[in-house]
Enzyme design. Structure first.
Site, short mmCIF file in Angstrom:
data_model
loop_
_atom_site.label_atom_id
_atom_site.label_comp_id
_atom_site.label_asym_id
_atom_site.label_seq_id
_atom_site.Cartn_x
_atom_site.Cartn_y
_atom_site.Cartn_z
N SER A 6 0.81 -1.23 0.00
CA SER A 6 0.00 0.00 0.00
C SER A 6 0.84 1.27 0.00
CB SER A 6 -0.89 -0.01 1.25
OG SER A 6 -1.40 1.28 1.50
N GLU A 61 0.15 3.68 1.71
CA GLU A 61 0.20 4.14 3.10
C GLU A 61 1.60 3.93 3.70
OE1 GLU A 61 -2.04 5.53 5.70
OE2 GLU A 61 -2.64 6.32 3.77
N TYR A 71 -1.53 0.11 10.71
CA TYR A 71 -1.82 -0.52 9.42
C TYR A 71 -0.61 -0.41 8.50
CZ TYR A 71 -3.58 -0.90 4.63
OH TYR A 71 -3.74 -1.25 3.31
P1 NDP Z 1 -11.35 -4.72 1.95
O1 NDP Z 1 -11.27 -4.14 3.32
O2 NDP Z 1 -12.53 -4.41 1.10
O3 NDP Z 1 -11.20 -6.31 2.04
C1 NDP Z 1 -10.36 -6.92 2.98
C2 NDP Z 1 -10.53 -8.41 2.89
O4 NDP Z 1 -9.68 -9.04 3.85
C3 NDP Z 1 -11.96 -8.88 3.19
O5 NDP Z 1 -12.30 -9.90 2.28
C4 NDP Z 1 -11.82 -9.47 4.58
O6 NDP Z 1 -12.73 -10.50 4.87
C5 NDP Z 1 -10.41 -10.05 4.49
N1 NDP Z 1 -9.87 -10.40 5.80
C6 NDP Z 1 -9.85 -9.62 6.91
N2 NDP Z 1 -9.31 -10.30 7.94
C7 NDP Z 1 -8.99 -11.54 7.48
C8 NDP Z 1 -8.44 -12.69 8.06
N3 NDP Z 1 -8.08 -12.72 9.35
N4 NDP Z 1 -8.25 -13.79 7.29
C9 NDP Z 1 -8.61 -13.78 5.98
N5 NDP Z 1 -9.16 -12.71 5.36
C10 NDP Z 1 -9.35 -11.61 6.11
O7 NDP Z 1 -9.99 -4.28 1.19
P2 NDP Z 1 -9.76 -3.91 -0.34
O8 NDP Z 1 -10.43 -4.89 -1.20
O9 NDP Z 1 -10.01 -2.46 -0.52
O10 NDP Z 1 -8.17 -4.08 -0.45
C11 NDP Z 1 -7.58 -5.34 -0.75
C12 NDP Z 1 -6.16 -5.36 -0.22
O11 NDP Z 1 -5.40 -4.31 -0.80
C13 NDP Z 1 -6.03 -5.15 1.29
O12 NDP Z 1 -4.93 -5.92 1.72
C14 NDP Z 1 -5.73 -3.69 1.43
O13 NDP Z 1 -5.03 -3.44 2.62
C15 NDP Z 1 -4.86 -3.47 0.21
N6 NDP Z 1 -4.87 -2.14 -0.35
C16 NDP Z 1 -6.05 -1.54 -0.67
C17 NDP Z 1 -6.06 -0.32 -1.27
C18 NDP Z 1 -7.33 0.36 -1.64
O14 NDP Z 1 -7.29 1.57 -1.90
N7 NDP Z 1 -8.46 -0.33 -1.69
C19 NDP Z 1 -4.79 0.38 -1.60
C20 NDP Z 1 -3.61 -0.38 -1.25
C21 NDP Z 1 -3.66 -1.59 -0.65
P3 NDP Z 1 -14.09 -10.26 5.73
O15 NDP Z 1 -15.12 -9.81 4.76
O16 NDP Z 1 -14.36 -11.60 6.29
O17 NDP Z 1 -13.77 -9.21 6.76
P1 GDR Z 2 -6.92 5.68 3.54
O1 GDR Z 2 -8.44 5.79 3.10
O2 GDR Z 2 -6.72 5.93 4.98
O3 GDR Z 2 -6.14 6.53 2.58
O4 GDR Z 2 -6.62 4.12 3.28
P2 GDR Z 2 -9.68 6.57 3.73
O5 GDR Z 2 -10.67 6.68 2.65
O6 GDR Z 2 -10.13 5.97 5.01
O7 GDR Z 2 -9.08 8.02 4.09
C1 GDR Z 2 -8.55 8.89 3.09
C2 GDR Z 2 -8.29 10.26 3.69
O8 GDR Z 2 -9.52 10.92 3.97
C3 GDR Z 2 -9.43 11.54 5.23
N1 GDR Z 2 -10.77 11.71 5.82
C4 GDR Z 2 -11.60 10.72 6.15
N2 GDR Z 2 -11.48 9.38 6.05
C5 GDR Z 2 -12.53 8.61 6.45
N3 GDR Z 2 -12.45 7.28 6.32
N4 GDR Z 2 -13.67 9.16 6.98
C6 GDR Z 2 -13.81 10.51 7.13
O9 GDR Z 2 -14.84 10.99 7.61
C7 GDR Z 2 -12.74 11.34 6.68
N5 GDR Z 2 -12.55 12.68 6.66
C8 GDR Z 2 -11.36 12.89 6.13
C9 GDR Z 2 -8.55 10.60 6.04
O10 GDR Z 2 -8.05 11.25 7.21
C10 GDR Z 2 -7.51 10.24 5.01
O11 GDR Z 2 -6.51 11.19 4.97
C11 GDR Z 2 -7.10 3.46 2.15
C12 GDR Z 2 -7.35 2.00 2.56
O12 GDR Z 2 -7.99 1.32 1.49
C13 GDR Z 2 -6.05 1.29 2.86
O13 GDR Z 2 -6.29 -0.09 3.07
C14 GDR Z 2 -5.11 1.48 1.66
O14 GDR Z 2 -3.87 0.85 1.89
C15 GDR Z 2 -4.91 2.95 1.38
O15 GDR Z 2 -6.18 3.53 1.09
C16 GDR Z 2 -4.00 3.19 0.18
#
Ligand code: NDP
Ligand code: GDR
Length: 328
Positions: A127, A129, A151
């Site tokens: 990520s 992050e 995280y």
């Molecule tokens: P989600 O939060 O939508 O999905 C996370 C998944 O992980 C869910 O299917 C959840 O299952 C599963 N999970 C949680 N805990 C466990 C566990 N103990 N064992 C097995 N599975 C588990 O994430 P995204 O689809 O958005 O992201 C996918 C991956 O990419 C994640 O690793 C995230 O950190 C990473 N990522 C995401 C980004 C984004 O912007 N979306 C950017 C960069 C990285 P359940 O439904 O059962 O909770």
């Molecule tokens: P992020 O996503 O932390 O970048 O992680 P999120 O959408 O939660 O926050 C993005 C930015 O918005 C600001 N923010 C708020 N965020 C949330 N959730 N709710 C609010 O009300 C709000 N107001 C302002 C946050 O402070 C932050 O700066 C996501 C996840 O998908 C991670 O798993 C992944 O790795 C990174 O993106 C890349």
């Protein structure tokens, strides 16, 4: 037939990736946790062809069992505790799943590979992050990591462990450093979906205000459907490697509000937005901007959906869901 195993199948990316791999002719398997996972019906409805297997990233033997049952060609490790804000309140479980879970999966793959470390190709969901309090702008594969949350620290561990397994054992293990990617399937806790859903409801008179945190944070937001293609492309390369996946364009949360409210014809959103310190984080990542030129050059990957289109797509989907009274 190519077989793929996806952890995190119930998540945003897991669903898009499953759809994409099925369309490419793969046999797709997914790891699902819990004795009665509430998202199982959703997966069964959206991608009924996927074979689901019980297992948990914190339970090494369950992962080994699933590897033996599926014998996959490719493993996509998308499972994680992925909500940054939640990770401060649940630092241990985040470390166990998002950090050590990667090691558990790598070990399960390594042991399954036996004498041929390249028998299975492995993708780790790293990520942006991890860049945290960034050392340089834009961030690329060589940018030093300075994680700012439990995280991000856990992701940095998984990222380095993936590289270590590649270098130590010769595994085909790649890490995608993906910047924020969103879609109508995004969880409602994340800022884009929180906003798109609230804007749809406000425009329909179902809600008056939305409580928000830091409006000055800036992110490089892309479309999840585009990003899962990059994951697949990484595993099709002859050599494993690490790639940044991003649009290269950064927008603030304020601009997100402009675009989302603008889509329903509300130009002055101030009366609808309440600042609530509960949504501020103990340590914020202020600005992220990715340089995906390596992915563009080597994978021939580029994003197709621009920021404005993405926000419009999400608000439209929430309007439809709200009208049908069936939020995703
Ligand atoms: P989600 O939060 O939508 O999905 C996370 C998944 O992980 C869910 O299917 C959840 O299952 C599963 N999970 C949680 N805990 C466990 C566990 N103990 N064992 C097995 N599975 C588990 O994430 P995204 O689809 O958005 O992201 C996918 C991956 O990419 C994640 O690793 C995230 O950190 C990473 N990522 C995401 C980004 C984004 O912007 N979306 C950017 C960069 C990285 P359940 O439904 O059962 O909770
Ligand atoms: P992020 O996503 O932390 O970048 O992680 P999120 O959408 O939660 O926050 C993005 C930015 O918005 C600001 N923010 C708020 N965020 C949330 N959730 N709710 C609010 O009300 C709000 N107001 C302002 C946050 O402070 C932050 O700066 C996501 C996840 O998908 C991670 O798993 C992944 O790795 C990174 O993106 C890349």
């Amino acid at each position: 037939m190519q077989r793929a195993l996806i952890t995190g199948i119930t998540g945003q990316d897991g669903l898009y990736l499953a759809e994409s791999l099925l369309a490419k002719g793969y046999e797709v398997h997914g790891l699902i946790r819990g004795q009665s996972n509430p998202k199982r019906p959703l997966v069964e409805r959206l991608v009924p062809e996927v074979h689901l297997h019980a297992g948990d990233l914190t339970d090494q033997s369950s992962l080994m069992r699933v590897m033996a049952a599926v014998d996959p060609h490719e493993v996509y490790n998308l499972g994680a505790v992925s909500f940054v804000a939640f990770s401060w309140e649940n630092a241990r479980v985040t470390s166990d799943v998002t950090g050590l879970g990667v090691l558990n999966m790598l070990e399960a793959v390594r042991l399954h590979c036996g004498d041929d470390p390249r028998r299975v190709r492995f993708y780790q969901a790293s990520s942006s992050e991890m860049f945290g309090n960034v050392y340089e702008v834009p961030q690329r594969e060589t940018t030093l990591l300075r994680p700012r949350s439990p995280y991000a620290v856990s992701k940095a561990y998984g990222h380095h462990m993936t590289i270590n397994y590649r270098e130590s054992y010769g595994m085909h293990a790649s890490s995608g450093v993906l910047f924020n990617h969103e879609s109508p399937r995004r969880g409602i806790e994340f800022v884009t979906r929180k906003v798109s859903r609230a804007v749809a409801r406000i425009s329909m008179g179902r809600q008056q205000t939305i409580a928000m945190g830091n409006l000055d944070a800036q992110r490089d937001w892309g479309f999840a459907g585009d990003y899962v293609e990059a994951m697949w492309l990484m595993l099709q390369q002859p050599e494993p490697d690490d790639y940044v996946v991003a649009t290269g364009e950064t927008h603030s949360v304020r601009e997100l509000l402009d675009a989302a409210f603008g889509h329903v014809g509300i130009t002055d959103w101030q009366p609808h937005v309440v600042l609530d310190p509960a949504f501020l984080r103990p340590a914020e990542v202020d600005v992220l901007t990715g340089d995906a030129s390596k992915a563009r050059a080597v994978l021939d990957w580029k994003p197709k959906v621009a920021f404005g289109e993405l926000v419009a797509m999400m608000v439209e989907a929430d309007l439809v869901a709200e009208k049908a009274d069936s939020p995703y």
